[in-house]
Scaffold this active site. Structure first.
Site, mmCIF file in Angstrom:
data_model
loop_
_atom_site.group_PDB
_atom_site.id
_atom_site.type_symbol
_atom_site.label_atom_id
_atom_site.label_comp_id
_atom_site.label_asym_id
_atom_site.label_seq_id
_atom_site.Cartn_x
_atom_site.Cartn_y
_atom_site.Cartn_z
ATOM 1 N N GLY A 531 0.776 -1.074 -0.116
ATOM 2 C CA GLY A 531 0.079 0.102 -0.057
ATOM 3 C C GLY A 531 0.752 1.224 -0.059
ATOM 4 O O GLY A 531 2.044 1.333 0.085
ATOM 5 N N GLY A 536 4.152 7.164 3.563
ATOM 6 C CA GLY A 536 5.364 6.310 3.009
ATOM 7 C C GLY A 536 4.434 5.041 2.080
ATOM 8 O O GLY A 536 3.234 5.140 1.966
ATOM 9 N N VAL A 538 4.079 0.898 1.916
ATOM 10 C CA VAL A 538 4.561 -0.114 2.686
ATOM 11 C C VAL A 538 4.901 -1.614 1.706
ATOM 12 O O VAL A 538 4.262 -1.822 0.907
ATOM 13 C CB VAL A 538 3.241 -0.690 3.457
ATOM 14 C CG1 VAL A 538 3.294 -1.871 4.539
ATOM 15 C CG2 VAL A 538 2.804 0.630 4.152
ATOM 16 N N ASP A 650 -5.011 10.970 11.130
ATOM 17 C CA ASP A 650 -5.514 10.406 9.398
ATOM 18 C C ASP A 650 -6.253 9.368 9.736
ATOM 19 O O ASP A 650 -5.882 8.321 9.084
ATOM 20 C CB ASP A 650 -4.183 10.281 8.718
ATOM 21 C CG ASP A 650 -4.356 10.398 7.299
ATOM 22 O OD1 ASP A 650 -5.613 10.794 6.842
ATOM 23 O OD2 ASP A 650 -3.353 9.688 6.602
#
Ligand SMILES: *[C@@H]1O[C@H](CO)[C@@H](O)[C@H](O)[C@H]1NC(C)=O
Ligand SMILES: *[C@@H]1O[C@H](CO)[C@@H](O)[C@H](O)[C@H]1NC(C)=O
Ligand SMILES: *[C@@H]1O[C@H](CO)[C@@H](O)[C@H](O)[C@H]1NC(C)=O
Ligand SMILES: *[C@@H]1O[C@H](CO)[C@@H](O)[C@H](O)[C@H]1NC(C)=O
Ligand SMILES: *[C@@H]1O[C@H](CO)[C@@H](O)[C@H](O)[C@H]1NC(C)=O
Ligand SMILES: *[C@@H]1O[C@H](CO)[C@@H](O)[C@H](O)[C@H]1NC(C)=O
Ligand SMILES: *[C@@H]1O[C@H](CO)[C@@H](O)[C@H](O)[C@H]1NC(C)=O
Ligand SMILES: *[C@@H]1O[C@H](CO)[C@@H](O)[C@H](O)[C@H]1NC(C)=O
Length: 814
Positions: A531, A536, A538, A650
């Site tokens: 993802g 960032g 993953v 988030d």
């Protein structure tokens, strides 16, 4: 009635002002026969500018007083000198400048507590000078004309215009608010060197220096230093006998016209120069002491001597914290000798004995706990090489004297008690294995609920705030200065609480450090992307934990950190690592190498909540409500149960992952601080997650935990309806924005329309209505109307009634 209250208020306020004026009376010359009594209301002798005052200061939380000099024009009345640190005086003690010129501090029984060293001559008057020097003046033969001055008898602080001569010394205090003599000294030695050293207490035997200025003369006595000068412009330097100087202050310095300066030998052994703006700039609350420079660079590593316990005392280790200040920690299985003073070393909780029962196998009794990058270079040592970790471990287990085995550069160092000079050195690879009784190994739950001190302060603010709103204009005028004072001090307290050092605990959290190469191998060169998000990308990885088993992990490669966050990286991930909750994804390790910042998480096998909710089939209603509750619990934990509050910033279905048993687990928490700056706040990073973002992000109002409550509200509606918040392609325009449509349906009592294709939900109308109402409360535009996560959980669980929510955006066109 109202006027009556008002009058009383006015009188109290006048008294308050008068009391300020009374104690602000500026004395220039203190005449013979003057005295001050130690109490909270006692007056002081001020310098003519009002910058400094001489008098009594209460020691925090004690009914004892110091005869002291302090900065009087700043809210934090920082002490710069104290007479009786080792012997604080009770209330009612008195400092007397007697008619015959004696200067004596005596307790209420008349017993002398302190007096200056004897001097020749007769005192005519005393004076608090604008430099911070308190003097006794008279018929002195000294060029200065003073018989005695506080500048010649410093405690732990020096000020601009103050000079230390050969033999001069500063002595640290025990801790921030204990002014007894501490373990650190700064001395200007007869050989010309300025040194910092620890001492043995109570003998005051000086151990090896941990800082040396290199200003000794050697074979040329004229080159030796003989004065330490803190000059009027705020520079500190050593003057050699030949007139050359060696700067201690480096770089440019803020002007003494606008800033107060001081340099203090801190209770932790670091000598630091600070500056503080004199008059606060209008509207700013951020006036505190800021560090200008300090020595030594790394006290943890610079204390080298074989004797003495190092910075932190015996059986402990030192971690270099913010601003060059050390943080002390005990080894696992040890506790602080004095919990109130972490610089006094640690004792073993259960003493390990050598005459243990021979029938007991040490492997059954003990286990080894790892501390990375931790060393005791000067402790009694038994070296073995070449030795690998397994051999080193078993050798230490079998050796009843061994308490710690340190493995570095292929050498196994077995160590026995006492351990001295422990430190963490991240630049050196190696690790310590601590031998622990198995019965002592605790489950390692390190996310403590906070005592809630900060909350009380906020409550005060709110109380004062509502007073302000409720009062008349004139009353407000009177109250504002008071509020400013309260706000100012609360603000500082809150700041302090938020800065609780978590750096020190990085080791306790069992976080595993990885090299970049480790992770490159584990992810096969970052091959499989799982993802990609605001923080960032993953990747999937496999760690071989032993030769037979392996663990699947998710490796998150962080985007470039906000520059300032570089330093905070470890602090933040320590806070993350300390979290422990079944609805949070667990952090296993990290990599910090060159420009690389990676985090290693547990792998979640069932993907994201987004793919679960927005897939082709409608998932089970019960399962969804369970997830909604679990997520709420996870957020509540982050907000209220961690030692440092974590605001996620988030929350969205892409950041909620599902484990093997489809339990919802929140990921990516704790990263916002590292990766968002004020700019991202209003644009870039946020744009990706539009729709979940609380409206205050786009205003210049402060952000608090309520932003997560808002995002949770949006998420909850998505969980209820199994659709995304924003679906522009909807034929019916009213349905495009879920949060608006949900409120419309609620208002029209047509909640069935929200879950048209979901029979289970429609048959559970009471629960459905409750959940929708909770969600509408969460998405209120006014953050203060949104409930706390705790309240959200209570409402979802039905423990408390849910009242009818108002329209979420009362000011918008509909
Ligand atoms: C303080 O007293 C001394 C000696 O009496 C005198 O010379 C000096 O001017 C006085 N200072 C002030 C500011 O009154
Ligand atoms: C006052 O200043 C000292 C020294 O910088 C600091 O340690 C202390 O925490 C401050 N106190 C408050 C209440 O801000
Ligand atoms: C100061 O006065 C005392 C008493 O009057 C006298 O004995 C002493 O010599 C004087 N000292 C100086 C340095 O003038
Ligand atoms: C300060 O610390 C010393 C040594 O630990 C202790 O004896 C003394 O009572 C403390 N003083 C105060 C005022 O707490
Ligand atoms: C103080 O020391 C600094 C550095 O040595 C020097 O630049 C400055 O001129 C000095 N100021 C005074 C007033 O002597
Ligand atoms: C000391 O610092 C001052 C001010 O930064 C500078 O002007 C001076 O050259 C320095 N002196 C030495 C010997 O480094
Ligand atoms: C040794 O251990 C055994 C079993 O644990 C126990 O019965 C015995 O008393 C122990 N002996 C000593 C000297 O502690
Ligand atoms: C570790 O390395 C950094 C950068 O290379 C350096 O600034 C720092 O002083 C070193 N720390 C220690 C304890 O050696």
């Amino acid at each position: 009635m109202v006027t009556h209250i008002f009058q009383r208020f006015f009188i109290i306020w006048l008294l308050f002002l008068l009391s300020l004026i009374a104690s602000n009376e500026a004395y220039e010359n203190v005449s013979l026969g003057s005295s001050i009594k130690a109490s909270d209301r006692s007056s002081s002798w001020q310098s003519s500018s009002g910058d400094f005052a001489f008098g009594f200061r209460r020691i925090e939380n004690q009914n004892l007083f110091l005869l002291a000099i302090w900065f009087d024009n700043i809210p934090n009345k920082t002490l710069v000198w104290y007479a009786n640190g080792d012997n604080p005086a009770p209330e009612g003690s008195k400092i007397d400048l007697t008619l015959d010129g004696q200067f004596i501090l005596s307790d209420p029984q008349g017993v002398v507590v302190w007096k200056p060293q004897p001097f020749p001559g007769r005192v005519d008057y005393a004076a608090m000078m604008d430099t911070g020097n308190f003097v006794l003046a008279g018929n002195s033969s000294e060029p200065s004309g003073y018989l005695w001055e506080s500048f010649k008898h410093p405690t732990d602080t020096i000020l601009p215009t103050q000079v230390l001569e050969t033999g001069g010394m500063l002595s640290s205090r025990q801790k921030e608010s204990n002014y007894s003599k501490g373990r650190f000294q700064l001395r200007l030695l007869p050989d010309g060197n300025l040194v910092l050293n620890t001492i043995a207490l109570p003998t005051e035997y000086a151990y090896e220096a941990y800082y040396v200025s290199d200003t000794f003369g050697g074979s040329v006595p004229m080159n030796s230093g003989y004065l330490v000068v803190f000059n009027q412009t705020g520079y500190i330097y050593i003057v050699r006998r030949n007139g050359d100087i060696k700067n201690l202050t480096s770089g440019d310095i803020v002007p003494t016209k606008e800033f107060y300066h001081r340099a203090i030998l801190e209770y932790d052994g670091v000598f630091t120069q600070y500056a503080h703006r004199k008059a606060p700039r209008s509207g700013s609350l951020d006036e505190t002491w800021s560090r200008v420079w300090s020595i030594p660079n790394d006290i943890c590593s610079d204390i080298q001597g074989e004797r003495g316990g190092g910075t932190c005392g015996f059986n402990s280790y030192c971690i270099l914290g913010a601003n060059g200040r050390p943080v002390c920690e005990c080894l696992p299985g040890f506790s602080f000798v004095d919990p109130n003073n972490k610089f006094n070393g640690c004792n073993q909780d259960k003493v390990q004995q050598c005459e243990q029962n021979a029938s007991n196998n040490p492997r059954d009794l003990y286990e080894m706990r790892v501390l990375s990058n931790t060393f005791w270079p000067n402790s009694a040592n038994f070296e073995m090489l070449p030795f690998n970790e397994d051999k080193c471990t078993s050798s230490c287990l079998d050796d009843c004297n061994c308490v710690v085995a340190v493995i570095a550069e292929g050498i196994c160092h077995k160590k026995k008690l006492p351990l001295s000079n422990g430190r963490v050195n991240r630049n050196r690879s190696g690790k310590a294995l601590i031998k622990l009784l198995k019965s002592e190994v605790s489950p390692g739950n390190t996310c403590f609920p906070e005592a809630g001190k900060g909350k009380k302060d906020q409550a005060t603010l709110i109380l004062v705030g509502s007073l302000l709103l409720g009062g008349s204009v004139f009353l407000n005028f009177l109250l504002i200065p008071l509020i400013a004072i309260v706000a100012f001090s609360s603000y500082h307290k809150i700041q302090k609480l938020n800065r609780v050092s978590s750096l020190s605990t990085i080791i306790e959290t069992n976080l595993r450090p990885f090299t970049f190469e480790d992770l490159r191998l584990a992810t096969e060169g970052f091959k499989e992307e799982l993802g990609r998000g605001a923080f960032g990308t993953v990747y999937k990885g496999v760690l071989a934990s032993t030769s037979t088993s392996s663990t699947i992990v998710a490796v998150k490669q962080l985007n470039k950190l906000v520059q300032e966050s570089e330093k905070e990286f470890k602090t933040e991930i320590t806070a993350i690592a300390k979290t422990h909750h079944k609805n949070l994804v667990r952090l296993l390790g990290f990599c910090e190498e060159g420009p690389h910042r990676l985090l290693v998480y547990e792998f979640m096998s069932n993907g994201t909540l987004a793919s679960f909710l927005f897939g082709n089939s409608t998932p089970d209603w019960d399962k969804r409500t369970q997830m909604a509750l679990g997520i709420a619990k996870g957020i509540m934990y982050l907000h209220e149960e961690c030692s440092t509050q974590i605001i996620h910033c988030d929350i969205k279905p892409q950041n909620i992952l599902l484990d093997d048993s489809f339990t919802a687990r929140i990921s990516d928490f704790g990263l916002a601080k590292l990766l968002m700056n004020d700019q991202t706040r209003t644009n870039t990073a946020i744009r990706g997650t539009k729709g979940y973002v609380a409206p205050e992000w786009f205003r210049s109002t402060p952000i608090n935990a309520k932003v997560d409550v808002y995002s949770y509200g949006v998420l909850l509606l998505e969980i209820i309806c199994c659709r995304k918040n924003v679906e522009m392609e909807k034929e019916n325009e009213e349905e495009a924005i879920l949060i608006d449509w949900a409120y419309d349906c609620y208002k029209l009592q047509r909640l069935d329309k929200l879950v048209e294709n979901d029979e289970e939900a429609r048959n559970d109308m009471r629960r459905l209505e409750r959940l929708v109402m909770v969600a509408i409360w969460c998405i209120q535009e006014d953050p203060s109307l949104r409930p706390s996560m705790k309240k959200v959980i209570q409402m979802i669980e039905g423990v408390v009634e849910v009242s009818a929510p108002p329209c979420p955006s009362p000011f918008s066109s509909n």
